[in-house]
Structures are given as structure tokens and as C-alpha cells.
Design an enzyme around this catalytic site. Structure first.
Site: not given
Ligand code: BGP
Length: 467
Positions: A159, A374
Site C-alpha cells: 500500500e 486484503e
Molecule cells: C490496510 C493495511 C492493513 C490493515 C487494513 C485494515 O490498509 O494494509 O495493514 O490495517 O488496511 O485497515 P484498518 O486497520 O485501518 O482498518
């Protein structure tokens, strides 16, 4: 009933800093997040999910529940505590043991080199805005490619988009700078150059396995598709979050439309970019070398025109309706549309994933394959009967798997899906209350409890049928 292909990866995703804990153990160097969380949030990364010690438990559970792939990141500062120089052998040894355990459990590790956690020494001298750090990253990558020959799947960065946004636009990631669009684009660009250099080195030196990059790609729609101003707002917002980095990945340059958007955004918001001819040489050299694109997809956004002052409010505590996002000369996010959203105001729209996949295959036909690296539902889980009846999560994942199945039927080469997250971990800017895991983690005892979604996921992984 919709289906997924036979050899599809049904994975679970994790990230070093969100899972491992042990932030000061066995020679690990500090990262900027250590102090930043202490200063700005109500939680820390200790002991997180204690993955540093619990990984055999998590991998045993993964195998038992049909999970055949895991996204893991290497903490750069475990290997090089200062980001470069002296190697920390205990860190190296930890990851060898971790990857061996993955293979023992038949859970293929997909390994990311950088998941938000630049070593403090490099972060405090500018992170990726400082061009010296491009070389430090590439040297770290070279070391890992040589050392961890048991790894078959490499991701350079997780990301690049949200790193720039979090660090320099929203200001919820260290160093907490807000509304600096030039820094956002510069960070994206320098990270893409770092990626390209690492990929080129990997391919030129004939390392085995696959290499790619993971981009978060939230789809952007105009609130009123018949209003050209809203259409423009969606396009500009898409450039900031998606198109700029996709162009760098697969075109090896920024298209004229992308640059027109970037120039407009910087004219309104100020700032200049440092792009050098040698950057484009390496981007060009790497554009056809990516074995895969990882797409992280959670939400879409609806945009309308906006010319007032920039203001962004981050809803970190899950109080629905607490978000505000408006950028001068770019646009404003409209949350009041006919689409469900989470407590953190993330708009749930599976069609956005389908549309995003279609966009990649249409605009970047040199992509080779896609993993959905993800996707998942952040939720205030209720722990009862030693489990969580997370029907909302099952529903969310099911809808997204269905559009992936549709995209495959319509010609997209999508070969795997990683639920975020395998077990509960903390969320960077939302803490431990926002859970995503298949396995509930009691953060006091570090015991794991499979949720209803884990049982459901197992059946899907075994049958490849989405029910
Ligand atoms: C993405 C990241 C993760 C994870 C996920 C969920 O942006 O790669 O590391 O955190 O999102 O996001 P959040 O934790 O902000 O809900």
C-alpha cells in the site's frame, strides 16, 4: 452457486508490526510507530497478537481451517535495526523459523518487505521523501532475496497509496503531516522507483519465485454521473489514490491525463515534484516484470466537486458518521449515499472490486495476474460462547468472493484471496477494537478462538463453492 478455481489460494493476511509484538526484542530496531502510537493513540503495538511467539499456533489453526496461504511481512528493523549496515542475526533466524513453520503446515508464505514500518533511523530523515532511502530499501531487498531463498512469493511494498495519504494527507500515520499533496505524490513516486529497482534486480539475477506489489485500490465514483464536475472529482481522487501508482507500475511513466490531474491538484494546493530522468528509466525497465498485482480492496467512495478549504477528519473510534474528507480543487466524499457502511464509515460495495479488476485488465493489459491480497470487515466483534457469531463478516466476504468469481468468468486472471486478517491484530489508526480476524484473539491471554467465519471459510476453501 458461484465457484472459484481449483488451485485458488484461500489465504489470510497479517503484517509484522500489527501482529508480532516483541518490538524491542532480540535486537529489533525502533520504528517511528513505536513513539507515535504512545503520543497519539490509546494503544501500542505491545504485545499485539504476540505472533512472534504464537506463530506456530496461528499456522496450525490456518492449516486446520483450510487456509493455504498467509501474507506475512518482514520487519525491516529486525533485519537491519538502523535500516542498513549491521545485520541482526536473531531477526534473520526468526524469519527462517517462521517460513519453515509455514511450509511445515502447507500454508504458503507471501512475504512483504515493507508494510508501513520503515526503521526509525530512516523514517526520521524523511522516509521515502529522502532519496537516500530508496537505496537503503533496495539493499535491504537484495539481502532478503539472497538470504530467504525458501520464499516463493515476494511483495516489495504494501500500500504505497495509503502510506502517502496516511503520512502527508490525513496525517494519521507518522510523521502526522496534513494536506501536503506534493509530499503525497513524491512519496508515491519515490516508493514506486524503489519497487521498480528491487523488481529489476530480482529478475536480472534470476531469483526463483514471483515478485509483485500490493496496492490498495478503492474505487471512486461520481455522486452524480451526469454532472461533469462530480465526474472530474472522482477522476482526480482516483489519480491520488490509484491511477498515479498504477501508471508507475504498469506504464513505467505517468500518462498525460494523470499528469494533467497532478498538475491541477498542485496548482491549487501548492508544491512541486522532483522527478528525474533516471527514475523513468527504471520504471520503464520494470513495468513488464511484475509477476502479480496484489489488490487490497475494502471500499469505494462517492465524490462531488469541492472548491472550499481542505479538511479531513479521521473516524478512528468507529463512531459512524464521524468522517469528513474534502480537498480543495479535488472533491468531497459523500457518505450519505444508498450504500451500507461500517462504523468507521467505510462504504461496503463489492461491485467496486469487480469494477476495479476490470479497470486493471483494461487499462494495464500487461498485468499478468492478480491476487486479492486484503479484503475483510472491520467490526466490533462480540465474544460469546468462546466464539464470535460474525454473520456480517461472512456476508461481506461472500459478496466479495462472488464478484471475484464473476471477474474470473469474465476473463480476469485472479488466482487467490487473502482475508484481512488471519487472526485479530490491531488496526494502525483504530486500535484493537476494530477486529477483522478469522480467529478471535483474547489480547490478555493471547488465546485464539475460531469465529463462525473461520468454519465457513474452511468449507469454501475445501469445496471452492461460495455458499
Ligand atoms: C490496510 C493495511 C492493513 C490493515 C487494513 C485494515 O490498509 O494494509 O495493514 O490495517 O488496511 O485497515 P484498518 O486497520 O485501518 O482498518
Amino acid at each position: 452457486m458461484k465457484k472459484l478455481p481449483k488451485d485458488f489460494i484461500f489465504g489470510g493476511a497479517t503484517a509484522a508490526y500489527q501482529a508480532e509484538g516483541a518490538t524491542e526484542k532480540d535486537g529489533k530496531g525502533p520504528v517511528a510507530w513505536d513513539q507515535y502510537l504512545k503520543d497519539n493513540y490509546w494503544y501500542t503495538a505491545e504485545p499485539a497478537s504476540d505472533f512472534y511467539n504464537q506463530y506456530p499456533v496461528d499456522l496450525e489453526l490456518a492449516e486446520k481451517f483450510g487456509v493455504n496461504g498467509i501474507r506475512i511481512s518482514i520487519a525491516w528493523s529486525r533485519i537491519f535495526p538502523k535500516g542498513y549496515g549491521q545485520v541482526n542475526l536473531k531477526g534473520v533466524e526468526f524469519y527462517h523459523k517462521l517460513f519453515a513453520e509455514c511450509h511445515k503446515r502447507h500454508v504458503e508464505p507471501f512475504v512483504t518487505l515493507h508494510h508501513f514500518d520503515t526503521p526509525l533511523a530512516l523514517h526520521s530523515n524523511g522516509d521515502f521523501l529522502n532519496r537516500d532511502n530508496i537505496e537503503h530499501f533496495v539493499n535491504y531487498a537484495k539481502f532478503c532475496f539472497k538470504e530467504f531463498s525458501e520464499v516463493n512469493y515476494w511483495t516489495t511494498f504494501n500500500e504505497i497509496g495509503p502510506i502517502g495519504d496516511g503520512q502527508y494527507l490525513v496525517g494519521k500515520f507518522p510523521p502526522g503531516i496534513q494536506y501536503d499533496l506534493a509530499k503525497v505524490f513524491q512519496s508515491h513516486h519515490n516508493m514506486m522507483v524503489s519497487h521498480a529497482k528491487a523488481v529489476k534486480y530480482f529478475k536480472e539475477n534470476g531469483f526463483k519465485g514471483e515478485i509483485g506489489v500490493v496496492h490498495a485500490l478503492p474505487t471512486k465514483y461520481p455522486v452524480d454521473p451526469n454532472n461533469p464536475k462530480d465526474v472530474k472529482a472522482a477522476e482526480l481522487e482516483d489519480i491520488i489514490h490509484n491511477k498515479f501508482i498504477l501508471d508507475a507500475t504498469y506504464l513505467g511513466c505517468y500518462s498525460p491525463e494523470t499528469m494533467a490531474g497532478v498538475n491541477h491538484i498542485l496548482e491549487v494546493n501548492g508544491g512541486q515534484l522532483d522527478f528525474r530522468p533516471e527514475d523513468f528509466k527504471v520504471l520503464e525497465a520494470a513495468k513488464d516484470l511484475n509477476d502479480f498485482l496484489g489488490i487490497n480492496y475494502y471500499m469505494s467512495d462517492w465524490m462531488k466537486a469541492f472548491d472550499g478549504e481542505t479538511e479531513i477528519t479521521h473516524n478512528g473510534k468507529g463512531q459512524k458518521g464521524g468522517s469528513k474528507y474534502q480537498i480543495k480543487g479535488v472533491g468531497q466524499r459523500e457518505f450519505d449515499v444508498d450504500v451500507p457502511r461500517t462504523d468507521w464509515d467505510w462504504m461496503i460495495y463489492p461491485q467496486g472490486l469487480y469494477d476495479q479488476i476490470q479497470r486493471v485488465i483494461k487499462d494495464y493489459p500487461n498485468y499478468k495476474k492478480i491476487y486479492i491480497t486484503e479484503n475483510g470487515l472491520g467490526y466490533k466483534d462480540e465474544f460469546v460462547d468462546e466464539t464470535v457469531y460474525d454473520d456480517a463478516r461472512i456476508d461481506y466476504v461472500k459478496q466479495h468472493l462472488e464478484v471475484i468469481s464473476d471477474a474470473i468468468s469474465d476473463g480476469a486472471n485472479v488466482t487467490g484471496y487473502f482475508i484481512w486478517s488471519l487472526m485479530d491484530v490491531f488496526s494502525w489508526s483504530n486500535g484493537y477494537e476494530k477486529r477483522y480476524g478469522l480467529f478471535y484473539v483474547d489480547f490478555e491471554t493471547q488465546k485464539r478462538y475460531p469465529k463462525k467465519s473461520a468454519y465457513w471459510y474452511k468449507k469454501i476453501a475445501e469445496s471452492q463453492e461460495i455458499f
